[in-house]
Design a protein around this motif. Structure first.
Motif, mmCIF file in Angstrom:
data_model
loop_
_atom_site.group_PDB
_atom_site.id
_atom_site.type_symbol
_atom_site.label_atom_id
_atom_site.label_comp_id
_atom_site.label_asym_id
_atom_site.label_seq_id
_atom_site.Cartn_x
_atom_site.Cartn_y
_atom_site.Cartn_z
ATOM 1 N N ALA A 25 0.830 -1.197 0.000
ATOM 2 C CA ALA A 25 0.000 0.000 0.000
ATOM 3 C C ALA A 25 0.868 1.253 0.000
ATOM 4 O O ALA A 25 1.920 1.299 0.645
ATOM 5 C CB ALA A 25 -0.910 0.002 1.229
ATOM 6 N N GLY A 26 0.432 2.260 -0.735
ATOM 7 C CA GLY A 26 1.083 3.557 -0.645
ATOM 8 C C GLY A 26 0.758 4.214 0.680
ATOM 9 O O GLY A 26 -0.288 3.962 1.285
ATOM 10 N N SER A 27 1.639 5.051 1.175
ATOM 11 C CA SER A 27 1.416 5.696 2.472
ATOM 12 C C SER A 27 0.301 6.729 2.374
ATOM 13 O O SER A 27 0.059 7.330 1.325
ATOM 14 C CB SER A 27 2.701 6.359 2.970
ATOM 15 N N ALA A 28 -0.368 6.938 3.490
ATOM 16 C CA ALA A 28 -1.474 7.887 3.554
ATOM 17 C C ALA A 28 -1.035 9.252 4.065
ATOM 18 O O ALA A 28 -1.872 10.129 4.271
ATOM 19 C CB ALA A 28 -2.571 7.335 4.461
ATOM 20 N N ASP A 29 0.245 9.452 4.249
ATOM 21 C CA ASP A 29 0.753 10.696 4.823
ATOM 22 C C ASP A 29 2.230 10.787 4.457
ATOM 23 O O ASP A 29 2.995 9.850 4.715
ATOM 24 C CB ASP A 29 0.570 10.673 6.342
ATOM 25 N N LEU A 30 2.644 11.904 3.869
ATOM 26 C CA LEU A 30 4.046 12.052 3.496
ATOM 27 C C LEU A 30 4.949 12.362 4.682
ATOM 28 O O LEU A 30 6.162 12.422 4.531
ATOM 29 C CB LEU A 30 4.198 13.136 2.420
ATOM 30 N N GLY A 31 4.375 12.597 5.836
ATOM 31 C CA GLY A 31 5.196 12.782 7.023
ATOM 32 C C GLY A 31 5.746 14.175 7.209
ATOM 33 O O GLY A 31 6.654 14.377 8.022
ATOM 34 N N ASP A 32 5.199 15.163 6.500
ATOM 35 C CA ASP A 32 5.633 16.544 6.694
ATOM 36 C C ASP A 32 4.945 17.074 7.950
ATOM 37 O O ASP A 32 3.723 17.217 7.980
ATOM 38 C CB ASP A 32 5.242 17.376 5.475
ATOM 39 N N PRO A 33 5.687 17.384 9.016
ATOM 40 C CA PRO A 33 5.050 17.770 10.282
ATOM 41 C C PRO A 33 4.285 19.083 10.207
ATOM 42 O O PRO A 33 3.470 19.375 11.091
ATOM 43 C CB PRO A 33 6.230 17.868 11.255
ATOM 44 N N TYR A 34 4.530 19.883 9.173
ATOM 45 C CA TYR A 34 3.805 21.140 9.023
ATOM 46 C C TYR A 34 2.388 20.935 8.506
ATOM 47 O O TYR A 34 1.528 21.800 8.686
ATOM 48 C CB TYR A 34 4.573 22.081 8.083
ATOM 49 N N VAL A 35 2.147 19.820 7.829
ATOM 50 C CA VAL A 35 0.828 19.535 7.253
ATOM 51 C C VAL A 35 0.477 18.071 7.504
ATOM 52 O O VAL A 35 0.410 17.266 6.587
ATOM 53 C CB VAL A 35 0.791 19.865 5.747
ATOM 54 N N PRO A 36 0.235 17.685 8.755
ATOM 55 C CA PRO A 36 -0.043 16.281 9.069
ATOM 56 C C PRO A 36 -1.215 15.749 8.248
ATOM 57 O O PRO A 36 -2.256 16.394 8.130
ATOM 58 C CB PRO A 36 -0.393 16.323 10.568
ATOM 59 N N GLY A 37 -1.016 14.570 7.664
ATOM 60 C CA GLY A 37 -2.061 13.931 6.881
ATOM 61 C C GLY A 37 -2.106 14.342 5.429
ATOM 62 O O GLY A 37 -2.841 13.736 4.643
ATOM 63 N N SER A 38 -1.347 15.351 5.038
ATOM 64 C CA SER A 38 -1.374 15.806 3.650
ATOM 65 C C SER A 38 -0.365 15.041 2.804
ATOM 66 O O SER A 38 0.732 14.706 3.258
ATOM 67 C CB SER A 38 -1.062 17.299 3.555
ATOM 68 N N GLY A 39 -0.744 14.821 1.561
ATOM 69 C CA GLY A 39 0.128 14.111 0.639
ATOM 70 C C GLY A 39 0.054 12.619 0.845
ATOM 71 O O GLY A 39 -0.346 12.127 1.910
ATOM 72 N N ASN A 40 0.410 11.887 -0.177
ATOM 73 C CA ASN A 40 0.360 10.426 -0.153
ATOM 74 C C ASN A 40 1.552 9.873 -0.905
ATOM 75 O O ASN A 40 2.022 10.477 -1.874
ATOM 76 C CB ASN A 40 -0.935 9.927 -0.810
ATOM 77 N N GLY A 41 2.046 8.707 -0.479
ATOM 78 C CA GLY A 41 3.198 8.106 -1.109
ATOM 79 C C GLY A 41 2.841 6.976 -2.038
ATOM 80 O O GLY A 41 1.701 6.493 -2.078
ATOM 81 N N GLY A 42 3.822 6.536 -2.816
ATOM 82 C CA GLY A 42 3.650 5.390 -3.687
ATOM 83 C C GLY A 42 3.421 5.727 -5.141
ATOM 84 O O GLY A 42 3.406 4.827 -5.991
ATOM 85 N N TYR A 43 3.239 7.008 -5.441
ATOM 86 C CA TYR A 43 2.999 7.399 -6.826
ATOM 87 C C TYR A 43 3.389 8.859 -7.020
ATOM 88 O O TYR A 43 3.542 9.624 -6.067
ATOM 89 C CB TYR A 43 1.537 7.184 -7.217
ATOM 90 N N ASP A 44 3.548 9.233 -8.272
ATOM 91 C CA ASP A 44 3.881 10.600 -8.644
ATOM 92 C C ASP A 44 2.899 11.034 -9.722
ATOM 93 O O ASP A 44 2.815 10.410 -10.783
ATOM 94 C CB ASP A 44 5.315 10.685 -9.160
#
Length: 458
Positions: A25-44
């Motif tokens: 599974a792609g991640s559900a959060d890119l881990g940027d502490p300034y915007v928790p929950g924003s962005g997703n991993g596994g694709y561009d």
């Protein structure tokens, strides 16, 4: 962004448990502490093709999004950011895909795993009454109903309130937008205007942004506007002012110098990076800021309440077209790379336009600065603080004094050229400044960006 009147943050996209066949599974959060929950991993994402219809009478939006992306690892499922709106169907490469909502996440499971490096297309049909984000750092943002239409705007959040998106600036993409509204209303967005058509009481406006754009830089402004379409430097120029504001008032007068100010900035920063120019003024008092929405900044009403034109805010938002838009943030902790340079552009323009010199503005701001507040990685609650904007501008001018004008402007033009259409970090900028100037600047940037005492003047 114009606000109203070397540390590292590691993004962790694409991490997940491995599943049979090498998919995960792609991640559900890119881990940027300034915007928790924003962005997703596994694709561009490469491209968004959006078709939306909005009726201000019932505040209902319906949409269809076609998203073209490349898997960065074998994907068994992936997430898109989408707040509030209801999803009726999802397909991946034309085949129905399972989908579910998890708060502001749309979780998509394709019929088969997506191979690493493979391109795929997601189609999402959705609709509902959009919900504004009331918890933005600068106040309410996102898709907001207005008296005559709607405004979709905000930083660092807004896009996910009106279309499914990988909502982080590290994943830039190109855009096509078709927006259908009742006849008589304007529907303004980013990029080059396309054909406008009408049928059965509705008008469809078309826009195309062919340069990669961070999602928060997308916008949609619907309402009663005087729209002026022309050409500047061989490219379309679209400006718009609410119909209720005077044609010769401070807002319209300020926007009228957009081309002139952009031309001046090209002499400092290098070629203008996009295929269109423009700006939109909004009259809704909830918009207490200006935002550098790509190719067509949006200006809140507060900047024009003094009865005089405000060219500084235009210079600020246009400077962002280079610093923040063409060269975007890889992570929000480096936001001074956007705001420090845009604030410095205000000083450059003021000097050019017969006002105070950049040096004099530097001296005044240096004397007024609270040095205990850091510019680099200021913390989520300080993203739009004076330490980011004004101390950021002080750092830029101090760099100019340290390396000299020739090297300084070569640094800026090299940065905007080599990093055009991409993303970058403070460490990237420091490395380039050292390469161009031939000097070790590590301690300089440490002192000016994060030191807790007033630096010695260079």
């Amino acid at each position: 962004m114009a606000a109203a009147v070397v540390a590292a943050v590691v993004l962790v996209g694409g991490i997940g448990d491995r599943e049979p066949g090498g998919f995960r599974a792609g991640s559900a959060d890119l881990g940027d502490p300034y915007v928790p929950g924003s962005g997703n991993g596994g694709y561009d994402v490469a491209h968004y093709r959006l078709g939306v219809r909005y009726d201000p009478a019932d505040d209902r939006l319906t949409g269809r999004a076609e998203i073209t992306a490349t898997a960065t690892h074998g994907l068994s499922r992936f997430n898109l950011d989408l707040a509030g709106l209801e999803v009726s169907s999802v397909t991946v490469d034309g085949a129905p895909a399972e989908h579910r909502r998890d708060d502001s996440e749309l979780v998509v499971t394709p019929a088969r795993g997506l191979d690493s490096g493979g391109r795929f297309t997601v189609e999402v049909t959705y609709g509902g009454v959009p919900e504004a984000d009331a918890d933005g750092v600068l106040g309410s943002g996102g898709f907001q109903h207005t008296d005559d239409g709607a405004i979709a705007l905000g930083q660092p959040y807004s896009a996910a309130t009106w279309f499914p998106v990988n909502d982080h600036p590290s994943d830039k993409a190109t855009y096509d937008l078709e927006v259908t509204v009742p006849d008589g209303l304007a529907a303004l967005s980013n990029g080059v205007p396309g054909e406008r058509t009408s049928a059965d009481g509705w008008t469809t406006w078309r826009w195309a942004e062919r340069s990669p754009m961070a999602s928060y830089l997308s916008t949609l402004v619907i309402g009663d506007y005087r729209v002026q379409t022309g050409e500047h430097a061989g490219k379309p120029m679209v400006t718009a002012v609410p119909d209720g504001l005077p044609a010769t008032g401070p807002a319209a007068t300020s926007l009228a110098r957009t081309g002139e100010i952009a031309d001046f900035l090209t002499t400092r920063f290098g070629p203008y990076p996009f295929e269109s120019y423009g700006g939109v003024v909004v009259s809704d008092s909830r918009i207490g800021y200006a935002l550098e929405t790509q190719s067509r900044p949006v200006y809140g009403p507060g900047f024009f309440r003094g009865g005089e034109p405000n060219y500084s805010v235009v210079a600020h938002e246009l400077a962002h077209q280079w610093f923040g838009n063409s060269v975007a943030l890889a992570r929000w902790g480096d936001i001074w790379l956007n705001e420090g340079f845009a604030s410095y552009a205000e000083w450059l323009w003021e000097e050019h336009d017969g006002g105070r010199s950049a040096q004099r503005n530097f001296e005044l701001q240096y004397a007024a600065t609270e040095w205990s507040r850091r510019t680099l990685d200021p913390g989520p609650g300080q993203m739009f603080s004076t330490a980011v904007y004004k101390r950021g501008a002080l750092t830029v001018h101090a760099l100019r004094r340290t390396v000299g004008d020739d090297a300084f402007f070569q640094i800026l033009r090299t940065w905007t050229s080599e990093r055009r259409d991409g993303t970058a970090t403070t460490a990237d900028f420091v490395a380039l400044a050292e390469r161009v100037s031939g000097r070790d600047l590590g301690s300089f940037f440490d002192t000016w960006l994060t030191g807790t005492a007033a630096p010695a003047l260079p």
